[in-house]
Design an enzyme around this catalytic site. Structure first.
Site, mmCIF file in Angstrom:
data_model
loop_
_atom_site.group_PDB
_atom_site.id
_atom_site.type_symbol
_atom_site.label_atom_id
_atom_site.label_comp_id
_atom_site.label_asym_id
_atom_site.label_seq_id
_atom_site.Cartn_x
_atom_site.Cartn_y
_atom_site.Cartn_z
ATOM 1 N N SER A 1 32.849 44.619 40.728
ATOM 2 C CA SER A 1 32.808 43.467 39.832
ATOM 3 C C SER A 1 34.181 43.282 39.198
ATOM 4 O O SER A 1 34.937 44.256 39.029
ATOM 5 C CB SER A 1 31.760 43.712 38.728
ATOM 6 O OG SER A 1 31.897 42.782 37.668
ATOM 7 N N TYR B 1 27.942 49.053 32.218
ATOM 8 C CA TYR B 1 28.076 48.446 33.547
ATOM 9 C C TYR B 1 29.538 48.357 33.995
ATOM 10 O O TYR B 1 29.859 48.760 35.120
ATOM 11 C CB TYR B 1 27.409 47.072 33.547
ATOM 12 C CG TYR B 1 27.556 46.310 34.831
ATOM 13 C CD1 TYR B 1 26.748 46.589 35.928
ATOM 14 C CD2 TYR B 1 28.510 45.293 34.960
ATOM 15 C CE1 TYR B 1 26.872 45.885 37.117
ATOM 16 C CE2 TYR B 1 28.646 44.587 36.141
ATOM 17 C CZ TYR B 1 27.828 44.882 37.214
ATOM 18 O OH TYR B 1 27.978 44.183 38.389
#
Length: 255
Positions: free
Chosen positions: A131, A144
């Site tokens: 990401s 995350y």
């Protein structure tokens, strides 16, 4: 016919990889917890596809997929992942552990299972879906981004090590992508500007182009490449203020 194994294949980026790879002539091995959706996808892709239901947040799930990877697999796409919709101070340790097992341990274990056969025959590739959040501590209170930072650095490191064997490992770092990811986590993304969103098919196309070019890290779309440059080079104090402001716009209750 080459074989590709895709985790998290039942929806989103994983399903987009499955459709594109089937069109490119791959035999598919589709992995997800949702057997029904995998079966529907396998029937829809228009090519040979094996359904392998597995929960990669569990030891049993990782083990069954690792065993399948010991065979003839030419491309592994580690796409399965999750996030939590509450701050670290409000989550249960068991939930955080499950996130790390899926986002980090499963990626490591499956990459480790796939590489021996690939390096032995001198060909093969692994795409680990990370990401853009991997490049800085965005989403204050969320683990995350930290898990995705590990995926990115791991992929770069292993990619450098196996390149001399004819094998490629790449981290794919997309920005906001139209999938079920945020909805499943219960995160309200309604305040996110529409121009920030990417389509899963364009993310996959960009990833495969960068893989063919030998890139170790792929960031789809110029606007996210600009964002990554800012994350890497902006003074930390400035970035912290921007990160907190972004969190406020997206809704503090979600984190």
């Amino acid at each position: 016919m080459p074989t590709a194994l895709v985790t998290g294949a039942s929806s989103g980026i994983g399903a987009a990889f499955a459709r594109r790879l089937a069109a490119d002539g791959y035999r598919l091995v589709l992995v997800s917890r949702d057997a029904d959706r995998l079966t529907a996808l396998a029937a829809d892709v228009g090519g040979p596809a094996e359904v392998l239901p597995a929960d990669l947040a569990t030891e049993a799930g990782v083990a069954v997929v690792a065993e399948r990877l010991a065979g003839e697999v030419d491309l592994l796409v580690n796409n399965a992942g999750s996030t939590l919709n509450r701050s670290f101070l409000k989550t249960a340790a068991t939930d955080e552990t499950a996130l790390l097992r899926l986002n980090i341990e499963a990626v490591m274990r499956l990459t480790h299972a796939a590489l021996p056969a690939m390096t032995s025959r001198g060909s093969g590739a692994v795409i680990n879906v990370s990401s853009v959040s991997a490049f800085a501590p965005v989403m204050p209170g969320s683990t995350y981004p930290a898990s995705k930072a590990w995926v990115t650095h791991f992929s770069e490191s292993i990619g450098q090590a196996v390149g001399r064997h004819g094998v490629r490992v790449m981290a794919l770092c997309p920005g906001y992508t139209r999938t079920e990811f945020h909805d499943r986590a219960g995160i309200d993304m309604s305040k996110t500007p529409s121009w920030l969103w990417l389509q899963a098919d364009e993310v996959v196309a960009h990833a495969l182009r960068d893989l063919a070019r030998g890139r170790l890290v792929s960031v789809p779309n110029w606007k996210y490449r600009v964002a990554v440059f800012g994350m890497r080079h902006a003074p930390r104090a400035v970035f912290t203020r921007v990160a907190n402001d972004t969190r406020g716009r997206l809704g503090r209750d979600t984190l």
